[in-house]
Every structure is written in C-alpha cells, then in structure tokens.
Design an enzyme around this catalytic site. Structure first.
Site, short mmCIF file in Angstrom:
data_model
loop_
_atom_site.label_atom_id
_atom_site.label_comp_id
_atom_site.label_asym_id
_atom_site.label_seq_id
_atom_site.Cartn_x
_atom_site.Cartn_y
_atom_site.Cartn_z
N GLU A 172 0.80 -1.23 0.00
CA GLU A 172 0.00 0.00 0.00
C GLU A 172 0.83 1.27 0.00
OE1 GLU A 172 -2.89 -0.04 3.16
OE2 GLU A 172 -3.98 -1.73 2.30
N GLU A 356 -5.18 -8.89 1.07
CA GLU A 356 -5.82 -8.53 2.33
C GLU A 356 -7.30 -8.29 2.08
OE1 GLU A 356 -4.21 -5.21 4.60
OE2 GLU A 356 -2.14 -5.90 4.29
C1 GBH Z 1 -4.48 -2.30 5.76
O1 GBH Z 1 -4.63 -1.02 5.18
C2 GBH Z 1 -3.03 -2.51 6.19
O2 GBH Z 1 -2.26 -3.04 5.13
C3 GBH Z 1 -2.90 -3.40 7.41
O3 GBH Z 1 -1.60 -3.33 7.92
C4 GBH Z 1 -3.92 -2.98 8.45
O4 GBH Z 1 -3.79 -3.71 9.64
C5 GBH Z 1 -5.30 -3.19 7.85
O5 GBH Z 1 -5.43 -2.36 6.74
C6 GBH Z 1 -6.44 -2.84 8.79
O6 GBH Z 1 -6.47 -1.48 9.07
O7 GBH Z 1 -5.83 6.31 10.76
O8 GBH Z 1 -8.01 7.22 10.29
O9 GBH Z 1 -6.09 7.99 9.00
C7 GBH Z 1 -5.95 -0.68 4.80
C8 GBH Z 1 -6.05 0.78 4.34
C9 GBH Z 1 -5.37 2.97 4.96
C10 GBH Z 1 -6.97 1.86 6.28
C11 GBH Z 1 -5.09 3.91 6.11
C12 GBH Z 1 -6.71 2.82 7.44
C13 GBH Z 1 -5.89 5.00 8.05
C14 GBH Z 1 -7.10 5.65 8.56
N1 GBH Z 1 -5.79 1.69 5.45
N2 GBH Z 1 -6.23 4.10 6.94
S1 GBH Z 1 -6.72 6.90 9.73
#
Ligand code: GBH
Length: 447
Positions: A172, A356
């Site tokens: 990502e 994922e």
């Molecule tokens: C995945 O990203 C990750 O690859 C994985 O490590 C993680 O554990 C999983 O999701 C579950 O979250 O903090 O409010 O700004 C998924 C896409 C992009 C979702 C960043 C959360 C941050 C939101 N992610 N986003 S915030």
C-alpha cells in the site's frame, strides 16, 4: 449490477491458494532482538499521543518468538499459505550497509518451517517499518531510498532464491504516502502533501527496481506489488469528481505499474483531485523511471476493504454501512467491481491475488464468536467467486488478519484477527470465522 444473488455454493478453481496475512511490525514484537535496528514505527510509537492506547511494537503478538506454534496453528486450520512481511531493520539495521545475518536467518527458518508444513510463503518486503536512519535522510522523499530498498530486497531474494514464494514489494504505497507523509496518523507523521507525492514516486520506483533485482537474481517464485483499491461512487452530478478521486486513489498507483504512465487527472485543484504541486511532482519523474516502474510483474496483489462515495464539491460521502474501523464502508459487491474493472482497464493484467480483506471486531476487548466478520468474509468471497466465474484470473486469497495484532494508530484496541490473541498470555484461540474459513479452504468453495 445490483440484485445479484449468490448461488448456495460457489467453487474456486483447482489449485486456488487460501491463506491469512500479517505484517512484521504488527505481530513480531522483539524489536531489539538479534541486532534489529530501529524503525520509523518504533520512533512514532514513542511519541506521546500518536497511538490511541499508548502501545508499541512490543510485544505485539510475539510472533518473533512464537513463529513455530503459529505455523502449527495455521496447519490446524487447514490453511495453505501465509503472507508475512520481512522487517527491513532486521536485515539492514542501519538502512544501508552491513547485512545482519541473524535477521536473514530468522526468515530462512520461518520459510523452511512453512515449507516443511506445506505452507506457501507470500512475502511482503515493505509493510511500513522503514529503518529510522533512512528516515533521518528524508525517507521516501529521498530518491536514494529506492536504491536502498532494491539492495535490501536483493539480499532476501538471494537468501530465498530456491523458494517458490509470492513476493510483494511494497504494501500500500498510498497509505504510506497519504497517511504517513501527507497525513499525520501513521509514521513518520509529516503532514506534508508534497512529501507524500514524492513518496508515491519513490516507493513505486523502489518497487520497479526490486522487480528488476528479482529478475537478475533469478528467484524461483513470482513478484508483484500490493495496492489497496476501492471503487468510487458518485453522488448525483458528481461523475467528474468521482473520476478524479478514482485517479487519486487507484490509477495513480495502477497506471504507472501496469501501463508505465501516470494518470493526468490525479493532481490538480478540482474536486476529487490531490491538491499538490503538479510541477514539483513531475520534476521528480526522471527519464527512465516509468519504464523501471512498469517492469513486468507476475502478479498484482489487491487489498480490498470497501468503497468511497463523493459529491460534486469533492466531499466524501457515506453510502454504505461503516465498520468499527470508521474509515471502512462495507460493500462486498465493490470487490467484484474492482476485480472485473481491473480486467477491463488493463489489457496486460497479470494474475491477481487478494492479499488482504477483512474487518475488525465490534468489541475492542475482542471476541471468539465473530458473526460480523464471518458474514463479511462470506459475502466478499462470494463476490470474488463471481468475478472468477466471469473469467477473472484470481489465484490466491489472504484474510486480514491471521491474528489480533498491533493495529497501527489504534494500537491493540482494534482487533482484526480470525484468531483471537489474549495479549496478557499470548494465548491464541480461533474465532468462529476461522473455523468457518477452515471449511471454505477444505471445500475450496464458499457457501
Ligand atoms: C491495511 O490497510 C493494512 O495493510 C494493514 O496493515 C492494516 O492492519 C489493515 O489495513 C487494517 O487497518 O488512521 O483514520 O487515518 C488498509 C487501508 C489505509 C486503512 C489507512 C486505514 C488509516 C485511517 N488503510 N487508513 S486513519
């Protein structure tokens, strides 16, 4: 395409690979063991207020110690594959220079343990734990980081040259760029959009350089990148804004990797676009970069969590129910649309992997009976099977996550595992969803 009803049972093709995923910083713990250097997430966790519950990468799910019993746990669930990530600061503690053999040996043992048990390794090289010394030199804003990454990647390709692994370069790049560099919720927490854009280009360049390193080492497996993708739905009259948001969220990463071009509509001042300095971004893209970035891959790994909506002013809309993650709008059909959309838009699309897919427990204390996750996985697998039935070449699926773990800014208080972890005792207990998933794997079918 609404109104589709899933058949009672849907089979997957022979040889389809079923697994679960984790990442190093989220599960390993042991952050100072065996010569590991500090990463940007160690630094970030040490800053007050960054992590909701003040937790750190230690001990997380203690997998650096418990890896053998975790492999046995997977075998017990009938899983066929495990997606984990390698911690770069264990391999090159200073970010460049000497290789830490103890770190390499750990992952060689882990992979041998998987092969002994018939588990296919899917190995992510970068899941956000950048060596801190590289951040001190600018991190992904600094173009040199792409070269350091390719050197580190080559160390791992050599060490596991004989293994039929699925290698994934970067997890990502969008999240690192937009949440870590442009935003402040993830490490390094800069809050600088132009830094975010530079990190987009340099992460993609790192990916391309690593693919080339993989070819020159002649590794036995295949390689690709893991992109989080989401369909964007327009409100009334917001078709153009939705196209722009799709460019910013999806095509900014897909097009350079699969076509060798950046979309011309991701950056700008219109609703849905990234309001970054376009000239500054273009100035980073040197002559052969896009050729390197588009070096042919063996797989494309898709991470699918949900969808986005947008109105014509550029505001994000809620169209579907949100999970307890807050940012996640759950809509299983969006997975089908993503998979068939990729096939329609990219003529030379390599085989796909879903690296994922998952949702968190409603209860931060965790649960063993997890009907919401079970239903999430069921409906998403039905949509994946639907795409496969329509000819999409999907080869592997990994649930996120194998274990409850360190969920970044949410710390230990947001649980994504199909297996519950008691963080006092580190005891593992499969949730109802894991038992159900074991049945899916055994039948190679979702019902
Ligand atoms: C995945 O990203 C990750 O690859 C994985 O490590 C993680 O554990 C999983 O999701 C579950 O979250 O903090 O409010 O700004 C998924 C896409 C992009 C979702 C960043 C959360 C941050 C939101 N992610 N986003 S915030």
């Amino acid at each position: 395409p609404t109104g589709w009803v899933a058949p009672a049972s849907m089979s997957f093709p022979d040889g389809f690979v079923w697994g679960a995923a984790t990442s190093a910083f989220q599960v390993e713990g042991s952050t100072t063991a065996d010569g590991r250097g500090p990463s940007i997430w160690d630094t970030f966790c040490a800053q007050p207020g960054r992590i909701d519950d003040g937790s750190t990468g230690d001990p997380a799910a203690d997998q650096y110690v418990r890896w053998e019993s975790d492999l046995d746990l997977m075998v017990g669930l009938g899983l066929q594959a495990y997606r984990f990530s390698v911690s770069w600061p264990r391999i090159v503690p200073e970010g460049s220079g000497p290789v830490n053999q103890k770190g390499v040996d750990h992952y060689r043992r882990l992979v041998d343990g998987m092969l002994d048990r018939g588990l296919h390794p899917a190995i992510t090289l970068y899941h956000w734990d950048l060596p801190q010394p590289l951040q001190d030199a600018g991190g992904w804003v600094n173009r040199d980081t792409a070269d350091r990454f390719a050197e580190y990647a080559a160390v791992m390709f050599e060490a596991l040259r004989d293994v039929e692994a699925t290698w994934l370069t970067i997890n990502e790049p969008k999240t690192t760029a937009m949440v870590g560099y442009a935003g402040t919720e993830h490490a390094p927490g800069l809050g600088d959009l132009d830094a975010g854009m530079a990190s987009v280009h340099h992460q993609l360049l790192a990916h391309g350089k690593a693919v080339r390193a993989f070819r020159s080492v002649g590794g036995a497996g295949g390689i690709g990148i893991a992109l989080n993708l989401m369909p964007v739905y327009p409100a009334e009259g917001a078709e153009q804004a939705a196209r722009h948001l799709d460019a910013a969220e999806n095509r900014l990463y897909l097009d350079p990797v699969l076509l060798g071009t950046y979309p011309d509509d991701a950056v700008g001042d219109l609703p849905g676009q990234l309001g970054a300095d376009r000239d500054a971004f273009e100035a980073l893209v040197l002559d052969d970069d896009l050729e390197v970035i588009s070096s042919p891959c063996d797989v494309l790994a898709v991470q699918y969590y949900g969808v986005a909506g947008i109105d014509k002013g550029g505001s994000w809309l809620q169209l579907y129910p949100r999970s307890p993650a807050g940012w996640q709008q759950v809509h299983a059909e969006g997975l089908y649309e993503t998979l068939v959309g990729l096939r329609a838009d990219y003529p030379d699309l390599p085989p796909l992997v879903i690296s994922e897919n998952g949702t968190p427990d409603p209860d931060p204390q965790g649960q063993i009976d997890d009907p919401v996750r079970l239903e999430f996985l069921r409906t998403h697998l039905q949509q994946a099977a639907r795409a496969v039935d329509e000819g999409v070449d999907l080869r592997q699926y990994y649930a996120w996550s194998l274990l409850d773990n360190f969920e970044w800014a949410r710390g230990m208080a947001q649980r994504w595992g199909i297996v519950h972890v008691d963080f006092d005792t580190q005891e593992r207990t499969p949730k109802a969803s894991a038992r159900w998933y074991a049945g899916v794997v055994a039948a190679n079918a979702v019902a």
